[in-house]
Design a protein around this motif. Structure first.
Motif, short mmCIF file in Angstrom:
data_model
loop_
_atom_site.label_atom_id
_atom_site.label_comp_id
_atom_site.label_asym_id
_atom_site.label_seq_id
_atom_site.Cartn_x
_atom_site.Cartn_y
_atom_site.Cartn_z
N THR A 135 13.11 -0.64 -3.00
CA THR A 135 11.99 -0.37 -3.90
C THR A 135 11.55 1.08 -3.73
O THR A 135 11.77 1.67 -2.67
CB THR A 135 10.79 -1.29 -3.61
N PRO A 136 10.90 1.66 -4.74
CA PRO A 136 10.43 3.03 -4.60
C PRO A 136 9.52 3.23 -3.38
O PRO A 136 9.68 4.21 -2.64
CB PRO A 136 9.68 3.29 -5.90
N ASP A 137 8.59 2.30 -3.15
CA ASP A 137 7.70 2.44 -2.00
C ASP A 137 8.46 2.37 -0.68
O ASP A 137 8.23 3.18 0.22
CB ASP A 137 6.61 1.36 -2.02
N ALA A 138 9.35 1.40 -0.55
CA ALA A 138 10.12 1.27 0.69
C ALA A 138 11.00 2.49 0.93
O ALA A 138 11.09 2.98 2.06
CB ALA A 138 10.98 -0.01 0.64
N LEU A 139 11.63 3.00 -0.12
CA LEU A 139 12.47 4.19 0.03
C LEU A 139 11.64 5.39 0.46
O LEU A 139 12.02 6.12 1.38
CB LEU A 139 13.21 4.49 -1.29
N ALA A 140 10.51 5.61 -0.19
CA ALA A 140 9.65 6.75 0.15
C ALA A 140 9.13 6.64 1.58
O ALA A 140 9.17 7.61 2.34
CB ALA A 140 8.50 6.86 -0.84
N GLN A 141 8.65 5.45 1.95
CA GLN A 141 8.09 5.27 3.29
C GLN A 141 9.16 5.40 4.38
O GLN A 141 8.86 5.86 5.48
CB GLN A 141 7.39 3.90 3.40
N THR A 142 10.37 5.01 4.08
CA THR A 142 11.46 5.10 5.06
C THR A 142 11.98 6.52 5.17
O THR A 142 12.34 6.98 6.25
CB THR A 142 12.60 4.13 4.69
N LEU A 143 11.99 7.24 4.06
CA LEU A 143 12.49 8.62 4.07
C LEU A 143 11.47 9.61 4.61
O LEU A 143 11.85 10.59 5.27
CB LEU A 143 12.90 9.02 2.64
N LEU A 144 10.20 9.38 4.37
CA LEU A 144 9.16 10.34 4.74
C LEU A 144 9.24 10.83 6.19
O LEU A 144 9.26 12.04 6.43
CB LEU A 144 7.77 9.76 4.45
N PRO A 145 9.33 9.95 7.19
CA PRO A 145 9.38 10.46 8.56
C PRO A 145 10.65 11.24 8.89
O PRO A 145 10.68 12.02 9.85
CB PRO A 145 9.29 9.20 9.43
N LEU A 146 11.71 11.07 8.09
CA LEU A 146 12.96 11.78 8.35
C LEU A 146 12.93 13.22 7.84
O LEU A 146 13.73 14.05 8.28
CB LEU A 146 14.13 11.04 7.71
N ILE A 147 12.03 13.53 6.94
CA ILE A 147 11.98 14.88 6.37
C ILE A 147 11.69 15.91 7.46
O ILE A 147 12.31 16.97 7.50
CB ILE A 147 10.95 14.96 5.22
N ASP A 148 10.79 15.59 8.34
CA ASP A 148 10.45 16.51 9.42
C ASP A 148 10.90 16.03 10.80
O ASP A 148 10.75 16.74 11.77
CB ASP A 148 8.92 16.74 9.46
N GLY A 149 11.43 14.80 10.87
CA GLY A 149 11.72 14.26 12.19
C GLY A 149 12.93 13.37 12.26
O GLY A 149 12.85 12.25 12.73
N GLY A 150 14.06 13.84 11.81
CA GLY A 150 15.28 13.03 11.82
C GLY A 150 16.17 13.28 13.03
O GLY A 150 17.36 13.03 12.98
N GLU A 151 15.56 13.75 14.12
CA GLU A 151 16.37 14.14 15.30
C GLU A 151 17.15 12.97 15.90
O GLU A 151 18.27 13.16 16.37
CB GLU A 151 15.48 14.77 16.38
N GLU A 152 16.57 11.78 15.89
CA GLU A 152 17.28 10.64 16.48
C GLU A 152 18.57 10.35 15.71
O GLU A 152 19.62 10.13 16.30
CB GLU A 152 16.39 9.40 16.50
N GLN A 153 18.49 10.37 14.38
CA GLN A 153 19.71 10.19 13.58
C GLN A 153 20.70 11.31 13.86
O GLN A 153 21.90 11.07 14.02
CB GLN A 153 19.39 10.17 12.09
N THR A 154 20.20 12.53 13.94
CA THR A 154 21.09 13.67 14.16
C THR A 154 21.83 13.54 15.49
O THR A 154 23.02 13.83 15.56
CB THR A 154 20.29 14.99 14.10
N ARG A 155 21.14 13.06 16.52
CA ARG A 155 21.83 12.83 17.80
C ARG A 155 22.92 11.77 17.64
O ARG A 155 24.00 11.89 18.19
CB ARG A 155 20.82 12.41 18.88
N GLY A 156 22.63 10.73 16.88
CA GLY A 156 23.64 9.71 16.60
C GLY A 156 24.83 10.28 15.85
O GLY A 156 25.98 9.93 16.11
N PHE A 157 24.55 11.20 14.91
CA PHE A 157 25.63 11.84 14.17
C PHE A 157 26.48 12.71 15.10
O PHE A 157 27.71 12.76 14.97
CB PHE A 157 25.09 12.69 13.02
#
Length: 187
Positions: A135-157
């Motif tokens: 849903t638009p709300d779920a997508l926005a809420q899930t993406l928002l913290p990654l805009i400035d803080g996606g370091e955990e994913q980046t370490r996984g990458f």
């Protein structure tokens, strides 16, 4: 990145644009970049954008340029997720299929993940929002913290990059055989 095929763009683009509007309200000043896979997809996207006021730049092709320019990605499940992983861009994966197709595939595929980063990591590294959960709300809420803080994913990458460099062809073959084996077990 709502996909490259007309059907997936038709199912995802409006949801992605609605999510972008919500993100814009939550994070004023945010800007968006969308690579169009073909002139046909660009025309389709332009039609879907009519009446919207998004700070959005459309690029003809150039998915690599879009990925290099972004801080986080809202992306359709598919090979583009591998590109985003290689660019080490935090992402949220979304996908919607026709309901009957989803029902059939859900019974055939036994993997807990659909996105290539999660399949390669063999764990939930990238959020996956499918069907009614996208849903638009779920997508926005899930993406928002990654805009400035996606370091955990980046370490996984980074871990995936190191693993792939060690034994890339055998790892890829094993992943494909595992998926084929899971599919055959379901049949």
């Amino acid at each position: 990145m709502p996909g490259s095929r007309g059907g997936e763009v038709g199912r995802l683009a409006s949801v992605f644009f609605d999510a972008a509007e919500r993100l814009q309200a939550l994070k004023p000043g945010v800007r968006f970049v969308l690579p169009c896979a073909s002139p046909q997809r660009r025309a389709q996207i332009e039609t879907l954008l009519e009446g919207r006021n998004l700070p959005l730049t459309l690029l003809d092709g150039q998915s690599h340029l879009a990925l290099a320019a972004c801080d986080a990605v809202l992306i359709a499940s598919g090979t583009a997720t591998l590109e985003a992983l290689l660019y080490k861009r935090p992402m949220v994966v979304a996908y919607r299929l026709a309901p009957l197709t989803f029902w059939i595939l859900k019974r055939m595929v036994k993997s807990p993940y659909i996105s290539l980063p999660n399949l390669l990591a063999q764990r939930l590294l990238v959020p996956e929002l499918l069907q009614d959960d996208a849903t638009p709300d779920a997508l926005a809420q899930t993406l928002l913290p990654l805009i400035d803080g996606g370091e955990e994913q980046t370490r996984g990458f980074d871990e995936i990059h190191r693993t792939l460099r060690r034994d890339a062809s055998n790892q890829a073959a094993d992943a494909v055989l595992t998926l084929i084996g899971n599919k055959q077990e379901a049949l």
